[in-house]
Design an enzyme around this catalytic site. Structure first.
Site, mmCIF file in Angstrom:
data_model
loop_
_atom_site.group_PDB
_atom_site.id
_atom_site.type_symbol
_atom_site.label_atom_id
_atom_site.label_comp_id
_atom_site.label_asym_id
_atom_site.label_seq_id
_atom_site.Cartn_x
_atom_site.Cartn_y
_atom_site.Cartn_z
ATOM 1 N N ASP A 253 0.852 -1.171 0.000
ATOM 2 C CA ASP A 253 0.000 0.000 0.000
ATOM 3 C C ASP A 253 0.902 1.240 0.000
ATOM 4 O O ASP A 253 2.063 1.166 0.409
ATOM 5 C CB ASP A 253 -0.887 -0.031 1.255
ATOM 6 C CG ASP A 253 -1.864 1.130 1.297
ATOM 7 O OD1 ASP A 253 -2.329 1.531 0.227
ATOM 8 O OD2 ASP A 253 -2.143 1.620 2.395
ATOM 9 N N LYS A 254 0.383 2.350 -0.468
ATOM 10 C CA LYS A 254 1.182 3.573 -0.507
ATOM 11 C C LYS A 254 1.058 4.384 0.778
ATOM 12 O O LYS A 254 2.028 4.620 1.484
ATOM 13 C CB LYS A 254 0.776 4.452 -1.709
ATOM 14 C CG LYS A 254 1.489 5.801 -1.749
ATOM 15 C CD LYS A 254 0.995 6.667 -2.878
ATOM 16 C CE LYS A 254 -0.368 7.243 -2.598
ATOM 17 N NZ LYS A 254 -0.386 8.250 -1.496
#
Length: 924
Positions: A336-337
Site C-alpha cells: 500500500d502507498k
C-alpha cells in the site's frame, strides 16, 4: 443475521441517484421515517450489523493440528520408544508433539479476529430523524430510509446518500486508501466511478473530520461496502506457507524412503542372509528409529521462535510463526502507498513564486526543514515573497500542530492546512506569537462551491513600535489556483518583494501544470492590504484586488528510509509493487521517487482497468506493471491471487480495512501497527510497530537467515540419521550376528544431539551477502540434489568412522558392549565436529570466526560431551544402554572418527568454492 431480500434497495447504484429520486425510491423525506415504518423495515432488512461466521469448536480445531506427517512420525517414534520401555524418550517426543499442536491451535484464530475487528468498525450509535424528531439510537436499528445527521468526529454508521452537506470532509483512508480526507458534494457520480470518487456518498466505518451533513441510509449491515469487504474476507482462503509446503513434501518423501529401506533391509537379512525374522525385526526397529528425524519439528519451532525475537528487534511483530521464514522467501512485495511507503502526512515540497521556484526539505509533520533555490539554501530575509507566503499559510488556517507526550507530531484539522502550518514552522514562525501579532478578526470558511478560504487580520507589529500608528489591515486567501487567479490583479515584483506587475497568467498556469504533473496537490495563496467594506468580511470583499503570492505543491511524501529499502529489495531480486486507492497521477509520482514502476511503456493501471481484465490477462499485467491506482479491496485481492497463480511468493502490506482480504490471502500479510486498523492487523501475519517499509526489508533479511538456519539444521541432522541407518545396514550386509547400534542407543544419540547440538544452529546470524541473492525458486524442494549429495557424503563418512571402529574393536576381541560404546561415541563426536562445519553451508570453518563465532555452539558441544561421559561411565547408564568405560587410546580413536568427518566436509566445501558453484547453489 441480515435478512436478504431480492427486492431490497441496498445494492442499487445510489451514487447515480439525485436527492429527489433517492427520497422517492426509499419513501422517505427530511423528517425521516416514523417509528412504525422503521420497525417494519427492521423486520424486513434485519439489524445493521455484520453476521458472525460459523466457527469450528475448540476441540475440532485442536484435533486438526495433529494432522501433520512430521507429527505422525514423532508419534510413531514415541510408540517405538514406549514398546522398548524408554518412557522418558516417549514423554519428550509426545511433549514436542503437543507443543507443536498448541502453537497451531492458538494461531488459527487469526481470520476470526480479523472479522471481529471489521465488525467493530460499525458505529455503536447514530443520530437520526424519526418522525420529525432528532434523536440518538442504537446504530444496529438503522434501516434503509432513515435520515442520519453527521457532525465532525462521527463514525458513519451505515452507507448514506447525502442530501444536505456543509463542508463535509470524510477520512476514507481505511476503506479506499485515499491519503486525504474527501470533500463531499451532493452531485451524482458516474455509475462506474471508483469508491473514492463517489462524492455524494458516505460509507460505513469512515470518519467525519470536518463539517456537517445529513444523509439517507441506503445500505445496512452486510449490504454496506464494509460488509462487502467482510464477506470477501470470509471467503478468502489464507492457504499455507511455502516452508510448510516444503516440510510436508519433505516429510512424505522421507517417510516413504524410510519405509522402503526398512522393508528392503528386513527382506535382505531374512531371505538373503538367512537371519532369524525376530532378530531382523529388532534390526528394522533400530533402522526406523535411526532414520526418523524426531527433532525436526521441535528444532524448526526453536529456529522460527528465534527469528521472531530477531524480527521484534527490527520493529516487526510476528503473529504467525511460519511467517518468519515466509517473509524471507518472497519474490514480490505488494505495498500500500499511504502510511507505508509514505508517511500519511501531507507536506509542502515546492513553493512557486513569480521569479523563483523554491524546494522545501523535510517530510511529514515534524517542523524541521530548509528552503533552497537551485540547490542552495536561502535566507528568508532575502526573499520577502517566500516569508510572506509562509505567514499567509499560517494565518489563513484552522488546523493545529501538536506534539504528544512521546514526541510525535500530529495535526488536528485538515491535513492540507497542517502542511501549511509545518511550512510556517520551518520558516521560523511561532504560531501563538503570530496570532497575537496578526489577530484574526473574521473569516470566510472554505466551501466547495467557492473553492477558497479567506481571513481578515490586523498587523500590530508596526503599531507596537509607534503608539499612534494604526494597525495595518490584511486579507489573505488560499484555494484552488484557478479561483485565486480570478481574484488577483498583480503579482510580486523582484527585487524587494513588492506588488506591482500584472499577473502573468500563462506563467502561473504553466507552473500549475508542471507542479501537478509531479503528483503534487497545488494551492494558490494571495493577499491584499485592505479592510472589509463593512464590519464583517463578505464575499464582495474578496472578488478582486489581490496580489498573487505563490503556489504551493503539497504531497504525502515517500519515507526516505522506504526509498533505500525499495532499492535493497531490488538488489535482493524482489519486485516491489505499489497498490493504492489513491489517484493514478499521485501514485506514479510517488512511484517515480521510490523507483517503482520506472520504465518505458509502464503506466499506472487503475482499478477500473483491472475490473475489465480476465484472469489470464491480469496475470500478465500483474507481473509486468508495478503501480496500481484507485484499487478496491477486490482489485487488491485479485492482484495478489494473480501473482500467486504465476508461482510468486507474495507479501502484502497495508493498514486499512480495504487491505484486509489481500493481507489474509497473501503468503505473508504485513500490517502497520501504529496507524493501521485493527482489521488489517488481525488479518496479517506480521505487524510493523513503526509503520515503516524499511522494517520489511530488515525482516526479509532475518527471514532469509531463518531459512538458511533451517537448511543448516537439516544438513546437520540428516547425515546423523543416514550414518546411523548405514551402520545398521552394514551390519546386516556383513552378517555379523550382532547390531552395531541397538534401538535404545539410536534413540539416545538422536535425543542428545537434537536437544543440544542442533539448537546451536538456531543462533546463527544471517551470512554476509544474503540480501544480494535472488529469491529461491518458489517451487524449490527443501533438499536440492546438491544437498542430497552432501547428506550422502557425510552419512558415508560417519558410517565409515562409526562402523569401522565398532568392527575393528569387536574383531580384535573386545566385548560387544565396548564396541558399541565406541560406535556411539564416535557417531556423537562426528556430529560435534560436523556441527562446526555446518555453521556455514559453503564458507570455510577453518577460521577463528568459523570455529568460535557461535558461543551457543561451543556451549552445546560442552553439554554434549558431559552427557556422553555420563553415558559412558555412570553405572546406571551402563545398565540401561549397555555401555562400558573407554580408555585413553579408545578416546583418541573416537576423536579421529570425528576429525575424519570434519575434514571430509571441509574438503567438499573447498571444492565447491573453487569450482565457483557456491553462488549458484546458494538459492537452491
Amino acid at each position: 443475521m441480515m435478512h436478504r431480500d431480492d427486492n431490497a434497495p441496498q445494492s442499487r447504484p445510489w451514487h447515480t441517484f439525485p436527492v429527489e429520486k433517492t427520497q422517492l425510491e426509499l419513501q422517505t423525506g427530511p423528517d425521516g421515517l416514523s417509528d412504525t415504518e422503521a420497525q417494519s423495515r427492521l423486520t424486513r432488512y434485519g439489524p445493521n450489523r455484520l453476521a458472525e461466521p460459523a466457527r469450528r469448536g475448540p476441540l475440532m480445531r485442536l484435533l486438526s493440528q495433529f494432522h501433520n506427517v512430521l507429527l505422525y512420525a514423532m508419534m510413531g517414534a514415541a510408540v517405538i520408544t514406549a514398546l522398548l520401555g524408554h518412557w522418558l524418550d516417549t514423554a519428550v517426543l509426545m511433549a514436542a508433539v503437543v507443543v507443536n499442536a498448541l502453537i497451531g491451535f492458538l494461531q488459527e484464530g487469526k481470520a476470526e479476529s480479523a472479522l471481529a475487528a471489521i465488525r467493530g468498525m460499525l458505529a455503536p450509535h447514530a443520530t437520526v430523524m424519526r418522525g420529525g424528531t432528532r434523536r440518538e439510537i442504537d446504530a444496529t436499528t438503522l434501516v434503509p430510509g432513515d435520515v442520519v445527521v453527521l457532525a465532525s468526529g462521527d463514525r458513519v454508521p451505515a452507507d448514506l446518500r447525502l442530501i444536505a452537506s456543509r463542508e463535509l470532509r470524510v477520512d476514507e483512508a481505511a476503506l479506499t486508501g485515499e491519503s486525504e480526507p474527501v470533500q463531499k458534494e451532493l452531485t451524482t457520480a458516474k455509475e462506474d466511478a471508483a469508491l473514492g470518487d463517489r462524492w455524494c456518498m458516505a460509507y460505513a466505518g469512515t470518519v467525519v473530520v470536518y463539517g456537517q451533513a445529513t444523509g439517507i441510509v441506503v445500505a445496512t449491515g452486510a449490504h454496506t461496502e464494509l460488509g462487502r469487504i467482510n464477506h470477501l474476507l470470509t471467503d478468502v482462503d489464507s492457504g499455507t506457507t511455502p516452508l510448510l509446503r516444503q516440510i510436508d513434501r519433505f516429510g512424505h518423501g522421507l517417510a516413504g524412503a524410510i519405509a522402503v529401506v526398512a522393508v528392503l533391509t528386513f527382506l535382505l537379512g531374512w531371505l538373503w542372509r538367512g537371519e532369524p525374522a525376530g532378530e531382523m525385526f529388532l534390526v528394522v526397529v533400530a533402522l526406523v528409529a535411526s532414520a526418523i528425524p524426531e527433532g525436526l519439528p521441535a528444532i524448526m519451532t526453536v529456529i522460527l521462535a528465534r527469528g521472531v525475537q530477531r524480527m521484534a528487534r527490527e520493529k516487526a511483530i510476528v503473529r504467525r510463526l511460519p511467517a518468519v521464514e515466509t517473509l524471507g522467501s518472497v519474490t514480490v512485495i505488494c505495498s500500500d502507498k499511504t502510511g507505508t511507503l509514505t508517511r500519511n502526512e501531507m507536506t509542502v515540497q515546492r513553493v512557486v513564486a513569480a521569479g523563483h521556484v523554491y524546494d522545501v526539505s523535510g517530510a511529514g509533520y515534524v517542523p524541521e526543514g530548509r528552503f533552497s533555490l537551485d540547490g542552495a539554501d536561502v535566507d528568508l530575509h532575502g526573499h520577502p515573497e517566500l516569508a510572506l507566503t509562509a505567514r499567509a499559510g499560517e494565518l489563513c488556517n484552522d488546523a493545529r500542530l501538536l506534539q504528544d507526550a512521546e514526541g510525535h507530531w500530529r495535526i488536528e484539522g485538515d491535513p492540507t492546512e497542517g502542511a501549511l502550518l509545518v511550512l510556517g514552522a520551518k520558516a521560523g514562525l511561532a504560531r501563538d506569537t503570530l496570532q497575537a501579532q496578526w489577530p484574526r478578526l473574521d473569516a470566510i470558511p472554505f466551501e466547495s462551491q467557492h473553492r477558497f478560504m479567506a481571513t481578515y487580520h490586523l498587523d500590530k507589529t508596526e503599531s507596537a513600535d509607534a503608539s499612534d500608528a494604526p494597525s495595518t489591515p490584511w486579507i489573505f486567501v488560499k484555494g484552488a489556483p484557478e479561483r485565486i487567479f480570478e481574484m488577483c490583479r498583480t503579482q510580486i515584483v523582484e527585487p524587494g518583494g513588492q506588488p506591482g506587475a500584472p499577473v502573468d497568467i500563462d506563467y502561473w498556469r504553466r507552473m500549475v501544470t508542471d507542479t501537478a504533473a509531479q503528483g503534487l496537490r497545488v494551492l494558490g495563496l494571495a493577499y491584499k492590504q485592505a479592510k472589509p467594506a463593512g464590519e464583517r468580511l463578505e464575499f464582495s470583499d474578496v472578488e478582486g484586488g489581490f496580489t498573487l503570492l505563490a503556489l504551493v505543491g503539497i504531497i504525502d511524501p515517500p519515507r526516505p528510509e522506504a526509498i533505500a529499502a525499495v532499492a535493497e529489495c531490488h538488489r535482493a531480486g524482489i519486485r516491489v509493487k505499489m497498490i493504492t486507492g489513491d489517484h493514478a497521477e499521485t501514485a506514479k509520482a510517488i512511484g517515480a521517487q521510490l523507483d517503482i514502476g520506472i520504465g518505458i511503456g509502464k503506466p499506472a493501471v487503475t482499478g477500473a482497468e483491472v475490473a475489465l481484465m480476465d484472469d489470464a490477462e491480469l496475470r500478465r499485467v500483474a507481473l509486468d506493471i508495478d503501480v496500481f491506482a484507485r484499487a478496491s479491496p477486490e482489485h487488491k485481492l485479485r492482484l495478489v491471487q494473480a501473482l500467486q497463480d504465476d508461482g510468486q511468493v507474495v507479501a502484502m502490506t497495508g493498514d486499512g480495512v480495504n487491505d484486509a482480504p489481500a493481507l489474509k490471502r497473501a503468503d505473508v500479510g504485513v500490517a502497520m501497527g501504529f496507524k493501521g486498523t485493527e482489521a488489517a492487523k488481525e488479518a496479517a501475519d506480521i505487524v510493523l510497530t513503526d509503520d515503516n517499509f524499511a522494517s520489511i526489508a530488515k525482516a526479509v533479511r532475518q527471514g532469509r537467515g531463518v531459512y538458511d538456519n533451517l537448511k543448516k539444521f537439516i544438513l546437520f541432522m540428516l547425515p546423523t540419521n543416514g550414518g546411523e541407518a548405514l551402520v545398521v545396514i552394514a551390519g546386516v550386509m556383513l552378517s555379523l550376528g550382532v547390531v552395531a547400534l541397538t534401538p535404545a542407543q539410536v534413540l539416545w544419540i538422536n535425543m542428545v544431539t537434537s536437544s543440544t547440538l542442533g539448537i546451536a544452529l538456531a543462533f546463527e546470524r544471517a551470512e554476509p551477502g544474503i540480501m544480494e541473492r535472488t529469491p529461491r525458486p518458489p517451487g524449490a524442494s527443501l533438499l536440492s540434489w546438491f544437498f542430497i549429495w552432501r547428506v550422502t557424503l557425510v552419512s558415508i563418512l560417519m558410517m565409515i568412522g562409526t562402523f569401522g571402529l565398532f568392527y575393528l574393536e569387536w574383531r580384535n576381541g573386545a566385548s560387544v558392549e565396548a564396541a558399541r560404546t565406541m560406535a556411539v561415541n564416535a557417531l556423537v563426536m562426528a556430529e560435534m565436529f560436523y556441527l562446526i562445519s555446518s555453521r556455514s553451508i559453503f564458507a570455510t570453518s577453518l577460521s577463528w570466526q568459523g570455529l568460535f563465532g557461535n558461543r551457543v555452539a561451543l556451549i552445546t558441544i560442552a553439554a554434549c560431551l558431559v552427557l556422553q561421559l555420563f553415558y559412558t561411565y555412570v553405572p546406571f547408564m551402563q545398565t540401561t544402554f549397555g555401555s562400558s568405560a573407554l580408555n585413553g587410546r579408545e578416546w583418541l580413536e573416537v576423536l579421529g572418527a570425528g576429525l575424519l568427518v570434519f575434514f571430509g566436509a571441509e574438503l567438499e566445501k573447498w571444492v565447491v568454492r573453487r569450482a565457483g558453484w557456491a553462488e549458484r547453489l546458494a538459492v537452491k
